[in-house]
Enzyme design. Structure first.
Site, PDB file in Angstrom:
ATOM      1  N   ASP A 116       2.703   3.351  -5.984  1.00 22.35           N
ATOM      2  CA  ASP A 116       1.765   3.414  -4.863  1.00 22.35           C
ATOM      3  C   ASP A 116       0.671   4.410  -5.213  1.00 22.35           C
ATOM      4  O   ASP A 116       0.908   5.370  -5.947  1.00 22.35           O
ATOM      5  CB  ASP A 116       2.475   3.864  -3.586  1.00 22.35           C
ATOM      6  CG  ASP A 116       3.412   2.808  -3.025  1.00 22.35           C
ATOM      7  OD1 ASP A 116       3.209   1.617  -3.318  1.00 22.35           O
ATOM      8  OD2 ASP A 116       4.339   3.174  -2.286  1.00 22.35           O
ATOM      9  N   ASP A 132       0.860  -4.177  -1.085  1.00 18.39           N
ATOM     10  CA  ASP A 132       1.169  -3.944   0.331  1.00 18.39           C
ATOM     11  C   ASP A 132       0.048  -4.479   1.222  1.00 18.39           C
ATOM     12  O   ASP A 132       0.307  -5.053   2.286  1.00 18.39           O
ATOM     13  CB  ASP A 132       1.383  -2.457   0.606  1.00 18.39           C
ATOM     14  CG  ASP A 132       2.594  -1.879  -0.105  1.00 18.39           C
ATOM     15  OD1 ASP A 132       3.514  -2.650  -0.439  1.00 18.39           O
ATOM     16  OD2 ASP A 132       2.614  -0.658  -0.328  1.00 18.39           O
TER      17      ASP A 132
END
Length: 150
Positions: A116, A132
Site C-alpha cells: 500500500d 483498492d
C-alpha cells in the site's frame, strides 16, 4: 471466447499491470513519506496483511481465499450479464492485483502482504493502493448500474 470477453480480460490484465507497476515503484522508491499535497495527500509505503484500506489485518490467508472465490464468481457471472463490463473489470482487476501480492509477495502462497502507498488524512491511518481504488469503483459502479437497470 467472445470479443466482449476478450475485451474484459484485456482490461483486467491492463489494470493488474498498472497496479503491479505502481506497487513496484512505491516499493523501489518510497524510502520515506513523500508529501504530494500538504495536509491532503501523501505517499507512504506500507505492507498490509488485511483487506482493502487495512481492514482485517492479520488475516491475509482469508482474504486470499475470498479473493480467489470472488475471481471465480465474477468469471462465472460475466457471460450472464448484459451490462457494461467496465465495472466488473475494475472489480476483477483490483481483486486480482491484491491476490497476486498475497500469492507472490513475502511470506508467500496466500499469506503475502499487499503493498500500500496512498495515504490521505481524510481516512485516518488508512494506507491503500490502486487495486483498492479499482475494487471500490467496481463495487459502487456495479451497484449503481444494477440499481439503475431496475
Amino acid at each position: 471466447m467472445t470479443t466482449r470477453t476478450l475485451r474484459f480480460y484485456a482490461l483486467v490484465g491492463f489494470l493488474v499491470f498498472l497496479d503491479q507497476v505502481t506497487k513496484y515503484l512505491a516499493h523501489a522508491y518510497l524510502a520515506r513519506d513523500f508529501i504530494v499535497i500538504p495536509n491532503l495527500f501523501r505517499l507512504t509505503l506500507a505492507k498490509n496483511s488485511g483487506a482493502a484500506f487495512s481492514f482485517g489485518t492479520g488475516f491475509s490467508w482469508l482474504f486470499f481465499l475470498l479473493g480467489i472465490i470472488a475471481l471465480i464468481f465474477i468469471g462465472w457471472f460475466l457471460p450472464r450479464t448484459t451490462g457494461s463490463i467496465v465495472f466488473l473489470a475494475l472489480l476483477q482487476g483490483g481483486i486480482a492485483g491484491n491476490v497476486f501480492d498475497r500469492l507472490f509477495k513475502p511470506p508467500y502462497f496466500g499469506n503475502g502482504e499487499v503493498v500500500d502507498f496512498l495515504n490521505t488524512p481524510l481516512f485516518s491511518g488508512v494506507v491503500f493502493n490502486i487495486a483498492d481504488l479499482f475494487i471500490l469503483a467496481g463495487v459502487f459502479g456495479t451497484f449503481l448500474f444494477l440499481k439503475g437497470s431496475k
